[in-house]
Design a protein around this motif. Structure first.
Motif, PDB file in Angstrom:
ATOM      1  N   GLY A  21       0.782  -1.271   0.309  1.00  0.00           N
ATOM      2  CA  GLY A  21       0.109  -0.109   0.055  1.00  0.00           C
ATOM      3  C   GLY A  21       0.855   1.086  -0.331  1.00  0.00           C
ATOM      4  N   HIS A  22       2.262   1.077  -0.209  1.00  0.00           N
ATOM      5  CA  HIS A  22       2.982   2.375  -0.046  1.00  0.00           C
ATOM      6  C   HIS A  22       3.070   2.912  -1.511  1.00  0.00           C
ATOM      7  N   ASP A  23       2.848   4.368  -1.549  1.00  0.00           N
ATOM      8  CA  ASP A  23       3.174   5.051  -2.912  1.00  0.00           C
ATOM      9  C   ASP A  23       4.682   5.390  -3.006  1.00  0.00           C
ATOM     10  N   VAL A  24       5.264   4.511  -3.511  1.00  0.00           N
ATOM     11  CA  VAL A  24       6.778   4.617  -3.788  1.00  0.00           C
ATOM     12  C   VAL A  24       7.241   5.290  -4.776  1.00  0.00           C
ATOM     13  N   ARG A  25       8.108   6.231  -4.499  1.00  0.00           N
ATOM     14  CA  ARG A  25       8.613   7.157  -5.597  1.00  0.00           C
ATOM     15  C   ARG A  25      10.453   7.043  -5.452  1.00  0.00           C
ATOM     16  N   VAL A  26      11.033   6.685  -6.758  1.00  0.00           N
ATOM     17  CA  VAL A  26      12.221   6.677  -6.536  1.00  0.00           C
ATOM     18  C   VAL A  26      13.022   7.866  -6.607  1.00  0.00           C
ATOM     19  N   THR A  27      14.085   8.183  -5.824  1.00  0.00           N
ATOM     20  CA  THR A  27      14.852   9.242  -5.942  1.00  0.00           C
ATOM     21  C   THR A  27      16.337   9.244  -5.850  1.00  0.00           C
ATOM     22  N   ASN A  28      16.818  10.370  -6.176  1.00  0.00           N
ATOM     23  CA  ASN A  28      18.450  10.044  -6.355  1.00  0.00           C
ATOM     24  C   ASN A  28      19.203   9.617  -4.874  1.00  0.00           C
ATOM     25  N   THR A  29      19.201  10.673  -4.058  1.00  0.00           N
ATOM     26  CA  THR A  29      19.640  10.622  -2.912  1.00  0.00           C
ATOM     27  C   THR A  29      18.885  11.041  -1.672  1.00  0.00           C
ATOM     28  N   ILE A  30      19.178  10.636  -0.413  1.00  0.00           N
ATOM     29  CA  ILE A  30      18.600  11.123   0.723  1.00  0.00           C
ATOM     30  C   ILE A  30      19.795  11.380   1.698  1.00  0.00           C
ATOM     31  N   GLY A  31      19.970  12.514   1.911  1.00  0.00           N
ATOM     32  CA  GLY A  31      20.855  13.142   3.024  1.00  0.00           C
ATOM     33  C   GLY A  31      22.286  13.141   2.624  1.00  0.00           C
ATOM     34  N   SER A  32      23.048  13.272   3.563  1.00  0.00           N
ATOM     35  CA  SER A  32      24.566  13.138   3.267  1.00  0.00           C
ATOM     36  C   SER A  32      25.211  13.145   4.782  1.00  0.00           C
ATOM     37  N   THR A  33      25.449  12.037   5.336  1.00  0.00           N
ATOM     38  CA  THR A  33      25.801  11.815   6.690  1.00  0.00           C
ATOM     39  C   THR A  33      27.262  11.902   6.750  1.00  0.00           C
ATOM     40  N   GLN A  34      27.615  12.719   7.934  1.00  0.00           N
ATOM     41  CA  GLN A  34      29.261  12.696   8.264  1.00  0.00           C
ATOM     42  C   GLN A  34      29.345  12.087   9.542  1.00  0.00           C
ATOM     43  N   THR A  35      29.917  10.897   9.470  1.00  0.00           N
ATOM     44  CA  THR A  35      30.082  10.092  10.739  1.00  0.00           C
ATOM     45  C   THR A  35      31.342   9.732  11.299  1.00  0.00           C
ATOM     46  N   VAL A  36      31.599   9.647  12.589  1.00  0.00           N
ATOM     47  CA  VAL A  36      32.681   9.373  13.168  1.00  0.00           C
ATOM     48  C   VAL A  36      32.420   8.116  14.262  1.00  0.00           C
ATOM     49  N   MET A  37      33.439   7.433  14.420  1.00  0.00           N
ATOM     50  CA  MET A  37      33.375   6.405  15.427  1.00  0.00           C
ATOM     51  C   MET A  37      34.469   6.080  16.260  1.00  0.00           C
ATOM     52  N   ARG A  38      34.499   5.537  17.593  1.00  0.00           N
ATOM     53  CA  ARG A  38      35.689   5.035  18.165  1.00  0.00           C
ATOM     54  C   ARG A  38      35.511   3.779  18.891  1.00  0.00           C
ATOM     55  N   LYS A  39      36.270   2.958  18.625  1.00  0.00           N
ATOM     56  CA  LYS A  39      36.473   1.790  19.056  1.00  0.00           C
ATOM     57  C   LYS A  39      37.798   1.262  19.719  1.00  0.00           C
ATOM     58  N   GLY A  40      37.918   1.089  21.078  1.00  0.00           N
ATOM     59  CA  GLY A  40      39.172   0.932  21.381  1.00  0.00           C
ATOM     60  C   GLY A  40      40.210   1.998  21.058  1.00  0.00           C
ATOM     61  N   LYS A  41      41.458   1.686  20.542  1.00  0.00           N
ATOM     62  CA  LYS A  41      42.321   2.754  20.064  1.00  0.00           C
ATOM     63  C   LYS A  41      41.955   3.402  19.170  1.00  0.00           C
TER      64      LYS A  41
END
Length: 576
Positions: A538-558
């Motif tokens: 039942g979803h009205d699906v519309r295909v688009t090029n891009t969604i957002g532009s995340t900039q992510t950092v993570m720390r694990k151990g050292k």
């Protein structure tokens, strides 16, 4: 991937071999060479932004002994030069800071404010319709800028290096100029008509004969360099009381704007407590009002916690259906209940409660989409531009900064204040210009987000930090208006539910639903079979090029990991 530096060689022979092997063994436990997507890796810190020169500047600041806040301030000023469509000193935003020494996590709210002369109906035509020109490309479109004051507050409270040293890289860039890249060519071409409408803007971005700069040519910004020098020498007083303020107020008065010298002088950023939630053993800390984004992320996660997403699988139709239904209900609440909490009683505790999410989840049909006209704001008692930008920083001491700021549209209102090189925002469009009317991007609003003097327009910006066992695990955020909320959300889900590394979590196809209009946006890359199943649900699906532009950092151990979204050109993660 950047080569890891595993420490100095302290002795010859066996010790030289043991140190790298030990570090490599540790790294293998948290990072697999077999993954399809690989984050940048560093051993002392990590910077991720939407523009590589700014990322390099952030790392340089860390190497000079600065902390994550110092790096963030330098990045913020640098982006005003290298990414002028979004980076800014004429806009505003939100910075979240986690301090390793005290364990404190705070938000610096430097969102733009409505001027003192602003009023509820200021954008209405005589027939009651909304005048889009006044909201988008006129001096009336601008809220009082907050970026300089916000960065100054961050420096005064949490910075380490001298202020001048943090503004200096941006001054050098503006004086020397930057090389025109494909992104500049595309965005300036796209906004050519609007940018040429104003003399100071035309002078800033086009050659003397009116022609465009070509790929690889150098463009300098002498007026902007002059403004940055004043800010470096005098601090925020240059912008809010001194020469720059005088020029802004004079330009406003000459062109029908209402930002006055008193408006600028009286602007103050606000230190706020973030909103907090938990999700499957993680703590999620995000933006409070006047942003809706943090509340929405926690609310959606609370709804999804009632379903075994890991069992359903990443980006399967069942998982995406449930995410879309949770998004739908959260955006319904956004328009009804969320605004500047200093002016409107936003029911934050209820909106982020597990009990309320449980009530919403009981209304979700796991096999069928709910038409949005049937979804009303919960009964328990307009979009920013894609041209927002985000950056995240982690340092070796454990400090974290995640910052989102914006001019609203690409290049804001398109108005450069003569003699300053400063682009003005058109953030007033994020208010509800008329109750029940859509803003430029289709978001509905009402009384909670109505225009009032001194009030801040509702935002979607949601710089977010995730903690595990009390320690910061990752920090992320995105541009994209309401889609920035859902883009950030899906990075979190990909990490917390599906154990992806942050590069894989960033690259995975995304969806977006904002209640109204009743459409499910899906990125290219999602399989046609999955799309067909969603349509059958039942979803009205519309295909688009891009969604957002995340900039992510993570720390694990050292180790530090960085992932810059490939959806926008020129973005870069930089570790050392």
């Amino acid at each position: 991937m950047q080569r890891l530096k595993f420490g100095r060689i302290l002795a010859a022979g066996l010790l030289v071999l043991v140190l790298p092997l030990t570090a490599t063994a540790q790294l293998k436990n948290i990072y697999s060479q077999r993954d399809r997507f690989h984050p940048e890796v560093g051993s002392h810190g990590m910077v991720v932004s939407q523009e590589k020169t700014a990322s390099n500047i952030g790392v340089d600041i860390l190497k000079k002994g600065g902390n994550a806040v110092d790096a963030a301030i330098a990045i913020g000023f640098a982006l005003a030069v290298t990414l002028p469509r979004a980076g800014n000193i004429g806009g505003g935003g939100f910075m979240m800071v986690h301090l390793a020494k005290t364990g404190e996590t705070v938000v610096i709210d430097y969102r733009e404010k409505a001027p003192a002369q602003a009023h509820r109906d200021m954008y209405l035509n005589p027939d009651g319709t909304v005048n889009r020109h006044l909201l988008e490309a006129h001096h009336l479109a601008s809220g009082i800028p907050g970026t300089v004051a916000g960065l100054w507050m961050a420096h005064e409270k949490y910075g380490r290096l001298p202020w001048k040293d943090l503004v200096a890289p941006a001054i050098k860039l503006a004086e020397r100029g930057i090389l025109i890249n494909n992104d500049h060519v595309f965005t300036i071409t796209k906004g050519k008509k609007r940018l040429k409408e104003f003399e100071a803007t035309r002078k800033m971005f086009f050659k003397a004969d009116g022609s465009m700069y070509k790929l690889g040519e150098r463009i300098a910004f002498p007026d902007l360099a002059g403004s940055l020098k004043l800010i470096a020498e005098q601090g925020p007083s240059a912008f809010y009381e001194g020469e720059i303020a005088q020029k802004i107020a004079a330009d406003m008065q000459a062109n029908g704007g209402i930002i006055s010298l008193d408006d600028l002088k009286n602007y103050k950023p606000v230190l706020r407590e973030p909103v907090r939630g938990t999700y499957r053993g993680f703590e999620v800390v995000s933006m409070p009002p006047p942003s809706a984004g943090g509340i929405q992320i926690i609310q959606i996660l609370n709804i999804l916690e009632n379903y075994p997403l890991q069992e359903y699988g990443s980006n399967t139709a069942q998982t995406l259906h449930l995410i879309a239904e949770a998004m739908r209900r959260s955006f319904a609440d956004r328009g009804q209940y969320m605004g500047d909490a200093d002016y409107w009683p936003v029911p934050v505790e209820t909106l982020v409660s597990k009990a309320y999410a449980g009530k919403l989840s009981r209304d979700i049909n796991t096999d069928r989409a709910t038409p949005s006209w049937q979804v009303k704001p919960g009964e328990f008692m307009n979009k920013e531009s894609d041209e927002t930008t985000h950056f995240s920083v982690m340092d070796e001491e454990g400090n974290v900064v995640t910052n989102t700021y914006t001019l609203n549209f690409s290049f804001g209102s398109g108005i450069v204040v003569p003699g300053t090189g400063i682009l003005l925002n058109n953030e007033m469009d994020d208010f509800s210009a008329k109750a029940g009317a859509k803003n430029a991007y289709g978001l509905l609003g009402g009384d909670a987000n109505a225009i009032q003097p001194g009030k801040k327009p509702l935002s979607s910006m949601c710089p977010t930090i995730v903690f595990k066992n009390g320690k910061p695990l990752l920090a992320t955020g995105s541009p994209g208006g309401p889609r920035l909320t859902t883009a950030t959300l899906q990075v979190l889900i990909n990490v917390m539910d599906f154990g992806m590394n942050i590069a894989a979590a960033t690259n995975a196809p995304r969806i977006h639903h904002q209640w109204m209009p009743d459409r499910l946006r899906v990125e290219k890359g999602l399989s046609q079979d999955t799309i067909d199943i969603l349509k059958n649900m039942g979803h009205d699906v519309r295909v688009t090029n891009t969604i957002g532009s995340t900039q992510t950092v993570m720390r694990k151990g050292k180790f530090f990991f960085g992932a810059s979204d490939p959806r926008r050109p020129g973005a870069a993660a930089k570790g050392y």
